[in-house]
Structure formats: structure tokens, C-alpha cells
Design a protein around this motif. Structure first.
Motif, PDB file in Angstrom:
ATOM      1  N   LEU A   1       0.740  -1.281   0.138  1.00 14.61           N
ATOM      2  CA  LEU A   1       0.015  -0.005   0.042  1.00 14.61           C
ATOM      3  C   LEU A   1       0.937   1.207  -0.001  1.00 14.61           C
ATOM      4  O   LEU A   1       2.076   1.066   0.178  1.00 14.61           O
ATOM      5  N   ARG A   2       0.402   2.435  -0.392  1.00 13.23           N
ATOM      6  CA  ARG A   2       0.925   3.653  -0.232  1.00 13.23           C
ATOM      7  C   ARG A   2       1.768   3.868   1.103  1.00 13.23           C
ATOM      8  O   ARG A   2       0.863   3.755   2.313  1.00 13.23           O
ATOM      9  N   PRO A   3       2.791   4.377   1.248  1.00 10.77           N
ATOM     10  CA  PRO A   3       3.751   4.418   2.479  1.00 10.77           C
ATOM     11  C   PRO A   3       2.789   5.774   3.378  1.00 10.77           C
ATOM     12  O   PRO A   3       2.346   6.561   2.673  1.00 10.77           O
ATOM     13  N   GLU A   4       2.823   5.575   4.578  1.00 10.90           N
ATOM     14  CA  GLU A   4       2.253   6.600   5.531  1.00 10.90           C
ATOM     15  C   GLU A   4       3.539   7.437   5.972  1.00 10.90           C
ATOM     16  O   GLU A   4       4.773   6.941   6.214  1.00 10.90           O
ATOM     17  N   VAL A   5       3.137   8.694   6.107  1.00 11.81           N
ATOM     18  CA  VAL A   5       4.374   9.563   6.511  1.00 11.81           C
ATOM     19  C   VAL A   5       4.799   9.442   7.858  1.00 11.81           C
ATOM     20  O   VAL A   5       4.038   8.727   8.666  1.00 11.81           O
ATOM     21  N   GLY A   6       6.079   9.521   8.164  1.00  9.60           N
ATOM     22  CA  GLY A   6       6.469   9.477   9.629  1.00  9.60           C
ATOM     23  C   GLY A   6       6.737  10.861  10.367  1.00  9.60           C
ATOM     24  O   GLY A   6       6.092  11.854  10.102  1.00  9.60           O
ATOM     25  N   GLU A   7       7.567  10.601  11.260  1.00  7.98           N
ATOM     26  CA  GLU A   7       7.921  11.819  12.263  1.00  7.98           C
ATOM     27  C   GLU A   7       8.753  12.695  11.456  1.00  7.98           C
ATOM     28  O   GLU A   7      10.058  12.487  11.311  1.00  7.98           O
ATOM     29  N   ASN A   8       8.145  13.939  11.167  1.00 10.36           N
ATOM     30  CA  ASN A   8       9.183  14.902  10.594  1.00 10.36           C
ATOM     31  C   ASN A   8       9.411  14.781   9.403  1.00 10.36           C
ATOM     32  O   ASN A   8      10.375  15.312   8.677  1.00 10.36           O
ATOM     33  N   TRP A   9       9.072  13.529   8.329  1.00 11.61           N
ATOM     34  CA  TRP A   9       9.097  13.494   7.055  1.00 11.61           C
ATOM     35  C   TRP A   9       8.017  13.037   6.374  1.00 11.61           C
ATOM     36  O   TRP A   9       6.844  12.514   6.807  1.00 11.61           O
ATOM     37  N   ILE A  10       8.231  13.277   5.018  1.00  2.00           N
ATOM     38  CA  ILE A  10       6.914  13.193   4.039  1.00  2.00           C
ATOM     39  C   ILE A  10       7.401  12.196   3.069  1.00  2.00           C
ATOM     40  O   ILE A  10       8.533  12.185   2.532  1.00  2.00           O
ATOM     41  N   LEU A  11       6.540  11.929   2.043  1.00  2.00           N
ATOM     42  CA  LEU A  11       6.870  11.411   0.856  1.00  2.00           C
ATOM     43  C   LEU A  11       7.290  12.303  -0.131  1.00  2.00           C
ATOM     44  O   LEU A  11       6.526  13.386  -0.198  1.00  2.00           O
ATOM     45  N   THR A  12       8.296  11.896  -1.026  1.00  2.00           N
ATOM     46  CA  THR A  12       8.591  13.012  -2.359  1.00  2.00           C
ATOM     47  C   THR A  12       7.513  13.119  -3.387  1.00  2.00           C
ATOM     48  O   THR A  12       6.360  12.067  -3.508  1.00  2.00           O
ATOM     49  N   GLU A  13       7.563  14.080  -4.058  1.00  2.00           N
ATOM     50  CA  GLU A  13       6.281  14.228  -5.121  1.00  2.00           C
ATOM     51  C   GLU A  13       6.505  13.006  -6.118  1.00  2.00           C
ATOM     52  O   GLU A  13       5.250  12.541  -6.669  1.00  2.00           O
ATOM     53  N   GLU A  14       7.577  12.367  -6.479  1.00  2.00           N
ATOM     54  CA  GLU A  14       7.678  11.454  -7.279  1.00  2.00           C
ATOM     55  C   GLU A  14       6.990  10.031  -6.824  1.00  2.00           C
ATOM     56  O   GLU A  14       6.345   9.259  -7.571  1.00  2.00           O
ATOM     57  N   THR A  15       7.186   9.829  -5.402  1.00  2.00           N
ATOM     58  CA  THR A  15       6.441   8.838  -4.935  1.00  2.00           C
ATOM     59  C   THR A  15       4.718   9.121  -4.867  1.00  2.00           C
ATOM     60  O   THR A  15       3.907   7.919  -4.954  1.00  2.00           O
ATOM     61  N   LEU A  16       4.480  10.405  -4.446  1.00  2.00           N
ATOM     62  CA  LEU A  16       3.059  10.329  -4.278  1.00  2.00           C
ATOM     63  C   LEU A  16       2.229  10.282  -5.962  1.00  2.00           C
ATOM     64  O   LEU A  16       1.197  10.075  -5.819  1.00  2.00           O
ATOM     65  N   LEU A  17       3.071  10.562  -6.971  1.00  2.00           N
ATOM     66  CA  LEU A  17       2.432  10.351  -8.363  1.00  2.00           C
ATOM     67  C   LEU A  17       2.291   8.685  -8.588  1.00  2.00           C
ATOM     68  O   LEU A  17       1.493   8.370  -9.641  1.00  2.00           O
ATOM     69  N   LYS A  18       2.575   7.953  -7.791  1.00  2.00           N
ATOM     70  CA  LYS A  18       2.597   6.548  -8.233  1.00  2.00           C
ATOM     71  C   LYS A  18       1.457   5.916  -7.453  1.00  2.00           C
ATOM     72  O   LYS A  18       0.498   6.454  -6.610  1.00  2.00           O
ATOM     73  N   ASN A  19       0.740   5.061  -8.377  1.00  2.00           N
ATOM     74  CA  ASN A  19      -0.701   4.460  -7.906  1.00  2.00           C
ATOM     75  C   ASN A  19      -0.696   3.121  -7.394  1.00  2.00           C
ATOM     76  O   ASN A  19      -1.198   2.562  -6.524  1.00  2.00           O
ATOM     77  N   ASP A  20       0.394   2.423  -7.714  1.00  2.00           N
ATOM     78  CA  ASP A  20       0.713   0.844  -7.305  1.00  2.00           C
ATOM     79  C   ASP A  20       2.348   0.646  -6.855  1.00  2.00           C
ATOM     80  O   ASP A  20       3.088   1.413  -7.406  1.00  2.00           O
TER      81      ASP A  20
END
Length: 341
Positions: free
Chosen positions: A31-50
Motif C-alpha cells: 500500500l502507499r507508505p504513511e508519513v513518519g515523524e518530521n518526514w513526508i513522501l516525495t512528489e515522485e512517490t506521491l504520483l505512483k498508484n501501485d
């Protein structure tokens, strides 16, 4: 019939195979990774569906934070994401950029989310924001320190001022006041623009010179030049006081009663418009006025004492003569010889 059974078996196997492939594929995908403490997903990862088995997701620190250590990637293994070890810390904005006549109170620190207070030097006033905030892009907040000004002084009646500019006086500037002839200052002759935007002391006024002030001015200006003059005297032998000299001294003192008495050690100061010198001059004149009657009083007392002594001696002589004739006392040989003749 058999042919129909073979076709049915083939379809059943095909459906079973497709179902197996679908279940296996669904179990292996993450599944899509969940954000952690003081970090987030990059824009490249957010654009993926699978996120199939073995796929990779990239991470970055949240806004206002920066990477301290650790990896920025995680992997999908057996339908689960690997643990992230990235560590993010707050950005440090550092000291605010210096500005003229301004200092900063950074007791709260300079990290992301903190704020510092802006302070101005003495004689300057803050214009704009009194705080600077540390954001992800750096310090935010505008403010400047402008010099304090005072209102333009108004013209003084019956006098003049030294300020001739159309601009307002600034902190620390001094304005001088002078009065026209026949008038004197009531207050200080110099005022300064203070840090509060007001004058210290308050502006003076020019008031008319009184009769007493005129007398003081004439006496001082006629007795002194532009500098101090100190009169001194040397001790002289004290003359013998007689009744005639006392009367002569009294007449001379009366003739000079209208002039100020100048004694040894008296300091005569030139006339000044300052109220301090005026008070000193008035005190000098009052002391002279009270001292000019002292010789007259002493003369009267001495004359009275001498008269009383004379009357007392005359009375004693008369009493002695009267006692000699009335009581039959023995007379002196000179008096007996006088009676015989």
C-alpha cells in the motif's frame, strides 16, 4: 459428451489459474507508505498508484526540517515496507541580518518556529514589526529603527530662537532662546529634544523686566565690566572714635545711603539674563541695605551711653557739695581758704 467434459475441465483450470495469479499478485503488492515523524513522501512517490513487490519509495524531511542522517528510501518486501531510519531536525535561521541602530533579543533561540524581538538604540523608535519569525525560508518580518523627532518649536513672544529649519528637530539637538531688550527669560535658555519626543526642559518665555530688575542691572553694569572684579582690602589701624567723628560719620553715611555699599571681599558680577545671577544680585543688595543702617544705630547707642555717664558724674558732684554745706563736714583746706576770703 466427452468432448464437452474436456472443454469444461479446461475452463475450470484456466479460471483457477487466473484466480491464483490474482491472489498472489494482490498479496505481494504494498500500500502507499504513511508519513513518519518530521518526514513526508516525495512528489515522485506521491504520483505512483501501485507499489508492487520490490518497488521503492523515496522520502524527504518536512517543511522547516532538514536531514540529519539516515536513508531517504524504503522498499516493498513481502507486501510490507521496510523501516525508515531517516532523522530530520529543525532548520536554524541563524542570527537575523544586522540593521542600523537595531539589536535583537534571541533568548528563545533561532530554530524553525522561534521568534526574536527587535530593539532600537536610545533615541530611536521602531517602525514596523517588533518581532522576526524563523520560517522554512528564513527570517520573516519587517521593521526599522528611525530617530526620534520633536515638534518644531514655536516662536517665542518678545524673543528669538536659534532653530530656522523647516524640518523637525531630532534627538539630541539643542535649541537656544534669547529675549529682546527690556525682557528676560523665564526658564532655561537651552532646551534639548529628548528620547521621548519632548523637550527637556520645557521651552521658556520672555517676560518684561521689573523696576527691581532695572535697578539691579544699572548697579551691576556700572560696577563691573565684562569679567569678574574682586575687591580686596588690607587691614588698617582702627581710629579712635569721638563724638565729633561719630557725627561726621553719620552725616557721610546718610549722604551715601542711596549708593550700594561695597565691602572687602565682595564679588561684583556683570549683569546676566540668567535668573541665578539675578537672585544673587538681589541678595547682595538686600544685605547692603540692611548693613547701611548699622553705623547709625551704633552711633546713637554710643552717644546715649556717653550722655548717661556725664549726667551720672554731674549728679555725684552736686551731691558732694550739698552734703558739705548742710551737714557741717570738714572742708578741704582749699575750700576753707576760699570761705575766709
Amino acid at each position: 459428451m466427452e468432448a464437452l467434459l474436456d472443454i469444461s475441465r479446461r475452463e475450470t483450470c484456466r479460471l483457477a489459474l487466473l484466480l491464483h495469479l490474482f491472489v498472489f499478485s494482490a498479496a505481494a503488492q504494498c500500500l502507499r507508505p504513511e508519513v513518519g515523524e518530521n518526514w513526508i513522501l516525495t512528489e515522485e512517490t506521491l504520483l505512483k498508484n501501485d507499489f508492487p513487490e520490490g518497488s521503492e519509495a523515496t522520502l524527504e524531511c518536512d517543511n522547516g526540517y532538514e536531514k540529519k542522517n539516515g536513508s531517504v528510501t524504503i522498499n516493498c518486501i513481502n507486501g510490507k515496507w521496510s523501516e525508515s531510519d531517516i532523522v530530520c531536525k529543525k532548520k536554524d535561521c541563524g542570527p537575523p541580518p544586522p540593521e542600523p541602530h537595531m539589536t535583537f533579543d534571541d533568548s528563545e533561540g533561532t530554530l524553525f518556529g522561534s521568534k526574536v524581538r527587535t530593539l532600537c538604540e536610545e533615541g530611536y523608535r521602531i517602525s514596523g514589526s517588533s518581532f522576526r519569525h524563523c520560517y522554512a525560508s528564513g527570517w520573516f518580518g519587517r521593521g526599522s529603527c528611525n530617530i526620534v523627532t520633536c515638534p518644531i518649536p514655536t516662536e517665542v513672544e518678545n524673543g528669538t530662537i536659534s532653530w530656522e529649519s523647516d524640518k523637525k528637530p531630532e534627538y539630541g539637538q539643542i535649541i537656544n532662546f534669547t529675549c529682546n531688550p527690556g525682557y528676560r527669560l523665564n526658564g532655561s535658555e537651552r532646551i534639548m529634544c529628548s528620547k521621548t519626543g519632548k523637550y527637556d526642559p520645557l521651552p521658556p518665555t520672555c517676560i518684561g523686566v521689573t523696576t527691581e530688575d532695572s535697578i539691579t542691572t544699572k548697579i551691576i553694569t556700572s560696577s563691573a565690566a565684562t569679567t569678574k572684579q574682586v575687591s580686596t582690602s588690607t587691614p588698617r589701624p582702627k581710629p579712635v572714635t569721638t563724638l565729633a567723628s561719630m557725627r561726621s560719620s553719620t552725616q557721610k553715611q546718610d549722604n551715601r545711603s542711596s549708593l550700594p555699599k561695597r565691602t572687602a571681599g565682595t564679588t561684583i558680577l556683570p549683569y546676566s539674563t540668567s535668573s541665578v545671577y539675578k537672585d544673587q544680585n538681589l541678595q547682595t543688595i538686600n544685605v547692603n541695605k540692611s548693613n547701611r543702617h548699622l553705623p547709625v544705630i551704633v552711633s546713637v547707642i554710643l552717644v546715649t551711653i556717653v550722655g548717661l555717664i556725664f549726667i551720672f558724674m554731674l549728679n555725684k558732684c552736686l551731691d558732694k557739695r550739698k552734703g558739705s554745706y548742710d551737714t557741717g563736714e570738714d572742708l578741704k583746706p582749699e575750700l576753707l581758704h576760699f570761705q575766709t576770703l
